[in-house]
Design an enzyme around this catalytic site. Structure first.
Site, PDB file in Angstrom:
ATOM      1  CD  GLU A 154       0.659  13.228   4.459  1.00 30.40           C
ATOM      2  OE1 GLU A 154      -0.513  12.893   4.676  1.00 30.40           O
ATOM      3  OE2 GLU A 154       1.611  12.420   4.483  1.00 30.40           O
ATOM      4  N   GLY A 182      -8.143  10.421   7.732  1.00 27.91           N
ATOM      5  CA  GLY A 182      -9.584  10.426   7.535  1.00 27.91           C
ATOM      6  C   GLY A 182     -10.288  10.393   8.877  1.00 27.91           C
ATOM      7  CD  GLU A 199       1.152   6.646   5.386  1.00 32.49           C
ATOM      8  OE1 GLU A 199       0.868   6.398   4.206  1.00 32.49           O
ATOM      9  OE2 GLU A 199       0.557   7.533   6.074  1.00 32.49           O
ATOM     10  CG  ASP A 201     -10.371  11.933   3.895  1.00 33.21           C
ATOM     11  OD1 ASP A 201     -10.924  10.860   4.175  1.00 33.21           O
ATOM     12  OD2 ASP A 201      -9.128  12.091   3.904  1.00 33.21           O
TER      13      ASP A 201
END
Length: 232
Positions: free
Chosen positions: A12, A78, A174, A197
């Protein structure tokens, strides 16, 4: 202006890190902070590690050591909103914990004692992010992002989140911890993440497959947002 950027995983942060000029690396408390200039703007990029504790620790170290004026949390998430697909962008207007429960003492689900029920993102940062989305012609959703120490990969966890937070647009591990720290330090923040996802029973497979896509999209967004914040 100095801009703080936080991502959890190597995948990331690596694209952004490679774009930083005059880069220096600081290692503190198991976290890595990369300082320098991103297209001429002072930045401090933190690789925090995964989960709420790592994110809160890293955000605190970043704020104390580098003194950024604002914080952008980037990376993958997600998707919960029905319109989202892999590579789309989510922007927070608020973040909440999906795994905190002190309701026995009269608090809202997700609220911790002494804290607001949710942590509001900065209006100016939201507006700047949405302006970047229009310029880049990206598909995006703004809304509630929920966080917890679990990768949502199944109907039970997903159903619980949808029940407790029916308006949530994305879930990850997070953002709310980072927002919590920024709230305590009175530093403006926004979450700008890309969908890797859809939080379902196959999410672990699509996450592995599409993390690189999400990283590329979130990097594009953050780079553009940094430019806009620095130069208008």
């Amino acid at each position: 202006m100095k801009i703080g950027i936080i991502g959890a995983m190597e995948e990331e942060v690596t694209l952004l890190r490679d774009k930083i000029d005059n880069r220096q690396t600081i290692t503190l408390g198991g976290c890595e902070i990369y300082t320098g200039q991103l297209n001429g703007t002072e930045v401090a990029l933190l690789k925090s590690g995964i989960g709420k504790v790592a994110a809160a620790l890293g955000a605190t170290l970043l704020l104390e050591h580098c003194k950024p004026d604002v914080i952008i949390n980037t990376g993958s998430a997600g998707g919960l909103a029905s319109t989202l697909k892999v590579g789309d962008i989510v922007v927070s207007d608020e973040t909440r914990y999906h795994d905190a429960d002190v309701t026995a003492f009269g608090y809202e689900y997700g609220q911790l004692p002494g804290c607001p029920a949710g942590f509001k993102a900065d209006d100016k940062l939201i507006a700047a992010a949405e302006s970047c989305i229009r310029e880049l012609n990206l598909n995006a959703v703004r809304g509630l992002i929920v966080s917890g120490d679990a990768f949502i990969n199944g109907s039970v966890g997903l159903a619980k989140i949808r029940h407790n937070f029916p308006d949530a647009v994305a879930v990850e591990m997070e953002a709310t911890a980072i927002a919590h720290v920024c709230h305590n330090f009175n530093v403006p923040f926004v979450v700008v993440r890309a969908i890797s996802d859809v939080a379902d029973q196959q999410s672990h497979l699509s996450f592995d497959e599409f993390l690189a896509v999400a990283a590329k999209q979130s990097t594009l967004m953050v780079e553009t947002l940094v430019q806009k914040l620095a130069h208008g």
